[in-house]
Design a protein around this motif. Structure first.
Motif, PDB file in Angstrom:
ATOM      1  N   THR A  66       0.837  -1.201   0.000  1.00 34.89           N
ATOM      2  CA  THR A  66       0.000   0.000   0.000  1.00 34.89           C
ATOM      3  C   THR A  66       0.873   1.253   0.000  1.00 34.89           C
ATOM      4  O   THR A  66       0.622   2.198  -0.757  1.00 34.89           O
ATOM      5  CB  THR A  66      -0.943  -0.003   1.218  1.00 34.89           C
ATOM      6  N   ASN A  70       0.941   4.007  -2.908  1.00 30.14           N
ATOM      7  CA  ASN A  70       0.634   5.406  -2.572  1.00 30.14           C
ATOM      8  C   ASN A  70       1.739   6.338  -3.051  1.00 30.14           C
ATOM      9  O   ASN A  70       1.467   7.415  -3.595  1.00 30.14           O
ATOM     10  CB  ASN A  70       0.413   5.576  -1.070  1.00 30.14           C
ATOM     11  N   TYR A  95      -5.203  -3.286  -5.433  1.00 33.28           N
ATOM     12  CA  TYR A  95      -5.223  -2.409  -6.604  1.00 33.28           C
ATOM     13  C   TYR A  95      -6.595  -1.755  -6.771  1.00 33.28           C
ATOM     14  O   TYR A  95      -6.693  -0.561  -7.052  1.00 33.28           O
ATOM     15  CB  TYR A  95      -4.853  -3.174  -7.873  1.00 33.28           C
ATOM     16  N   MET A  98      -7.129   0.995  -4.379  1.00 34.58           N
ATOM     17  CA  MET A  98      -6.311   2.154  -4.723  1.00 34.58           C
ATOM     18  C   MET A  98      -6.856   2.886  -5.953  1.00 34.58           C
ATOM     19  O   MET A  98      -6.267   3.858  -6.396  1.00 34.58           O
ATOM     20  CB  MET A  98      -4.864   1.723  -4.984  1.00 34.58           C
TER      21      MET A  98
END
Length: 124
Positions: A66, A70, A95, A98
């Motif tokens: 993560t 990011n 994914y 995100m």
């Protein structure tokens, strides 16, 4: 990924891995002075392609993936970011969280993409 390679491709093909392993695209993931994995990113004219994210099994499930994503999303917020994964890869859920969406399916392989951050894109 080892299990997924065997499940979908019948095994690990060292020559294919070596052919796709371009040192210039690799960033090592170092935690507490030790290698924990690597990230391979290909910079294309209008997008970024995440070629590979590999973390040591001992480091998985700790939020490292993560954090890597990011950082990539922040760094490349003005371009599309693409990747390919297996439909049944547990990382696919990450994914999707995100903001990546499936844009193409080919058997058990999916291509995913995250469009540029609209707020950042508009303000530029």
């Amino acid at each position: 990924m080892h299990d997924l390679f065997y499940k979908h491709w019948g095994g690990w093909v060292s020559t294919e891995f070596r052919n796709g392993f371009v040192v210039e695209n690799i960033t090592m993931v170092i935690i507490a002075g030790k290698r924990a994995g690597y990230l391979s990113v290909i910079k294309e004219p209008t997008s970024i392609y995440i070629d590979n994210i590999q973390l040591s099994p001992a480091r998985q499930g700790q939020g490292i993936g993560t954090k890597l994503l990011n950082r990539l999303l922040a760094t490349y917020s003005k371009v599309s970011i693409r990747l390919t994964t297996f439909e049944d890869n547990p990382a696919k859920r990450l994914y999707e969280r995100m903001g990546f969406v499936v844009v193409e399916r080919n058997g058990m392989t999916v291509k995913m993409e995250k469009q540029p951050n609209e707020a950042v894109h508009r303000s530029c």
